[in-house]
Design a protein around this motif. Structure first.
Motif, PDB file in Angstrom:
ATOM      1  N   SER A  98       0.790  -1.360   0.085  1.00 56.97           N
ATOM      2  CA  SER A  98       0.044  -0.094   0.041  1.00 56.97           C
ATOM      3  C   SER A  98       0.823   1.293  -0.163  1.00 56.97           C
ATOM      4  N   LYS A  99       1.849   1.226   0.897  1.00 55.18           N
ATOM      5  CA  LYS A  99       2.736   2.413   0.855  1.00 55.18           C
ATOM      6  C   LYS A  99       3.538   2.545  -0.520  1.00 55.18           C
ATOM      7  N   ASP A 100       3.912   1.468  -1.015  1.00 57.31           N
ATOM      8  CA  ASP A 100       4.248   1.571  -2.505  1.00 57.31           C
ATOM      9  C   ASP A 100       3.596   2.055  -3.313  1.00 57.31           C
ATOM     10  N   ARG A 101       2.459   2.069  -3.452  1.00 56.03           N
ATOM     11  CA  ARG A 101       1.367   2.546  -4.412  1.00 56.03           C
ATOM     12  C   ARG A 101       1.170   3.818  -4.222  1.00 56.03           C
ATOM     13  N   ILE A 102       1.032   4.386  -2.741  1.00 57.77           N
ATOM     14  CA  ILE A 102       1.033   6.041  -2.561  1.00 57.77           C
ATOM     15  C   ILE A 102       2.091   6.587  -3.031  1.00 57.77           C
ATOM     16  N   ILE A 103       3.489   5.888  -2.752  1.00 58.07           N
ATOM     17  CA  ILE A 103       4.799   6.575  -3.248  1.00 58.07           C
ATOM     18  C   ILE A 103       4.719   6.606  -4.845  1.00 58.07           C
ATOM     19  N   ALA A 104       4.116   5.548  -5.444  1.00 55.82           N
ATOM     20  CA  ALA A 104       4.302   5.604  -6.977  1.00 55.82           C
ATOM     21  C   ALA A 104       3.369   6.898  -7.513  1.00 55.82           C
ATOM     22  N   VAL A 105       2.218   6.954  -6.698  1.00 46.55           N
ATOM     23  CA  VAL A 105       1.301   8.015  -7.037  1.00 46.55           C
ATOM     24  C   VAL A 105       1.792   9.288  -6.836  1.00 46.55           C
ATOM     25  N   THR A 106       2.537   9.576  -5.891  1.00 46.95           N
ATOM     26  CA  THR A 106       3.159  10.867  -5.423  1.00 46.95           C
ATOM     27  C   THR A 106       4.056  11.302  -6.317  1.00 46.95           C
ATOM     28  N   VAL A 107       5.177  10.162  -6.460  1.00 44.08           N
ATOM     29  CA  VAL A 107       6.326  10.573  -7.461  1.00 44.08           C
ATOM     30  C   VAL A 107       5.651  10.914  -9.045  1.00 44.08           C
ATOM     31  N   THR A 108       4.707  10.162  -9.453  1.00 44.21           N
ATOM     32  CA  THR A 108       4.241  10.261 -10.641  1.00 44.21           C
ATOM     33  C   THR A 108       3.435  11.826 -10.547  1.00 44.21           C
ATOM     34  N   CYS A 109       2.940  12.071  -9.508  1.00 47.34           N
ATOM     35  CA  CYS A 109       2.599  13.528  -9.431  1.00 47.34           C
ATOM     36  C   CYS A 109       3.666  14.688  -9.634  1.00 47.34           C
ATOM     37  N   LEU A 110       4.800  14.423  -8.954  1.00 47.44           N
ATOM     38  CA  LEU A 110       6.038  15.430  -8.691  1.00 47.44           C
ATOM     39  C   LEU A 110       6.463  15.229 -10.359  1.00 47.44           C
ATOM     40  N   TRP A 111       6.583  14.130 -11.086  1.00 52.18           N
ATOM     41  CA  TRP A 111       7.126  14.029 -12.418  1.00 52.18           C
ATOM     42  C   TRP A 111       6.398  14.725 -13.235  1.00 52.18           C
ATOM     43  N   THR A 112       5.005  14.672 -13.159  1.00 50.15           N
ATOM     44  CA  THR A 112       3.916  15.442 -13.908  1.00 50.15           C
ATOM     45  C   THR A 112       4.029  16.929 -13.879  1.00 50.15           C
ATOM     46  N   LEU A 113       4.188  17.399 -12.670  1.00 52.76           N
ATOM     47  CA  LEU A 113       4.244  18.711 -12.517  1.00 52.76           C
ATOM     48  C   LEU A 113       5.559  19.390 -12.962  1.00 52.76           C
ATOM     49  N   TRP A 114       6.532  18.487 -12.865  1.00 55.32           N
ATOM     50  CA  TRP A 114       8.082  18.855 -13.541  1.00 55.32           C
ATOM     51  C   TRP A 114       7.712  18.659 -15.083  1.00 55.32           C
ATOM     52  N   ARG A 115       7.116  17.946 -15.672  1.00 53.68           N
ATOM     53  CA  ARG A 115       6.806  17.895 -17.119  1.00 53.68           C
ATOM     54  C   ARG A 115       6.046  18.843 -17.860  1.00 53.68           C
ATOM     55  N   PHE A 116       4.839  19.398 -16.953  1.00 51.81           N
ATOM     56  CA  PHE A 116       3.967  20.018 -17.088  1.00 51.81           C
ATOM     57  C   PHE A 116       4.699  21.524 -17.071  1.00 51.81           C
ATOM     58  N   ARG A 117       5.486  21.878 -16.223  1.00 50.46           N
ATOM     59  CA  ARG A 117       6.270  23.094 -16.166  1.00 50.46           C
ATOM     60  C   ARG A 117       7.475  23.334 -17.316  1.00 50.46           C
ATOM     61  N   ASN A 118       7.933  22.344 -17.491  1.00 50.60           N
ATOM     62  CA  ASN A 118       8.919  22.179 -18.862  1.00 50.60           C
ATOM     63  C   ASN A 118       8.136  22.579 -19.978  1.00 50.60           C
ATOM     64  N   GLY A 119       7.123  22.006 -20.216  1.00 54.49           N
ATOM     65  CA  GLY A 119       6.098  22.163 -21.307  1.00 54.49           C
ATOM     66  C   GLY A 119       5.795  23.693 -21.492  1.00 54.49           C
ATOM     67  N   VAL A 120       5.298  24.092 -20.289  1.00 58.10           N
ATOM     68  CA  VAL A 120       4.988  25.772 -20.473  1.00 58.10           C
ATOM     69  C   VAL A 120       6.172  26.677 -20.607  1.00 58.10           C
ATOM     70  N   SER A 121       7.502  26.186 -19.855  1.00 59.46           N
ATOM     71  CA  SER A 121       8.535  26.946 -20.239  1.00 59.46           C
ATOM     72  C   SER A 121       9.066  26.880 -21.385  1.00 59.46           C
ATOM     73  N   LEU A 122       9.226  25.654 -22.097  1.00 60.24           N
ATOM     74  CA  LEU A 122       9.964  25.480 -23.512  1.00 60.24           C
ATOM     75  C   LEU A 122       9.029  25.825 -24.614  1.00 60.24           C
ATOM     76  N   ARG A 123       7.741  26.052 -24.332  1.00 59.87           N
ATOM     77  CA  ARG A 123       6.921  26.305 -25.598  1.00 59.87           C
ATOM     78  C   ARG A 123       7.251  27.733 -26.149  1.00 59.87           C
ATOM     79  N   PHE A 124       7.870  28.691 -25.229  1.00 60.08           N
ATOM     80  CA  PHE A 124       8.343  29.783 -25.475  1.00 60.08           C
ATOM     81  C   PHE A 124       9.522  29.942 -26.548  1.00 60.08           C
ATOM     82  N   PHE A 125      10.338  28.715 -26.484  1.00 57.78           N
ATOM     83  CA  PHE A 125      11.408  28.688 -27.359  1.00 57.78           C
ATOM     84  C   PHE A 125      11.207  27.920 -28.672  1.00 57.78           C
ATOM     85  N   LEU A 126       9.999  27.296 -28.830  1.00 60.05           N
ATOM     86  CA  LEU A 126       9.520  26.690 -30.164  1.00 60.05           C
ATOM     87  C   LEU A 126       9.293  27.592 -31.310  1.00 60.05           C
TER      88      LEU A 126
END
Length: 126
Positions: A98-126
């Motif tokens: 159960s803990k591993d599942r919660i950790i997997a969800v939270t790590v995925t959320c962190l990764w998703t926030l980072w990817r979203f931020r990069n998408g917003v930041s990098l779209r200005f350079f395309l």
């Protein structure tokens, strides 16, 4: 241990590394003398882009963290900083799977926030 369990363990082992202020958010880049056009968060345009802002204070992050209790059918998460996140993560008292599942969800959320931020930041350079 199957492949999914190995992936969760590998992801979880990287979480403390992020607490070292090594993440290339705009505040850290600016503090290192790197010229950035703005230190304002590109996701919300409201606040300095620090690690805590990006992952916990930004309205995009807050919206995502408020959805987790619904997905996992657990109590509300009150995460406001990296330190509060690490304390919450270390304090989880559940069966390992159960803990591993919660950790997997939270790590995925962190990764998703980072990817979203990069998408917003990098779209200005395309």
């Amino acid at each position: 241990m199957d492949n999914n369990e190995c992936n969760v363990a590998a992801q979880h082992s990287r979480i403390p590394y992020l607490s070292l202020n090594s993440l290339h958010v705009r505040w850290n880049l600016s503090a290192k003398g790197i010229d950035v056009s703005s230190i304002v968060c590109p996701s919300c345009n409201n606040g300095v882009e620090t690690k805590d802002h990006l992952f916990f204070e930004c309205e995009v992050a807050r919206d995502l963290w408020h959805k987790i209790p619904v997905w996992l059918d657990c109590g509300m998460l009150n995460l406001s900083s990296w330190d509060s996140f690490m304390a919450w993560l270390e304090g989880i008292r559940l069966r390992p799977l159960s803990k591993d599942r919660i950790i997997a969800v939270t790590v995925t959320c962190l990764w998703t926030l980072w990817r979203f931020r990069n998408g917003v930041s990098l779209r200005f350079f395309l």
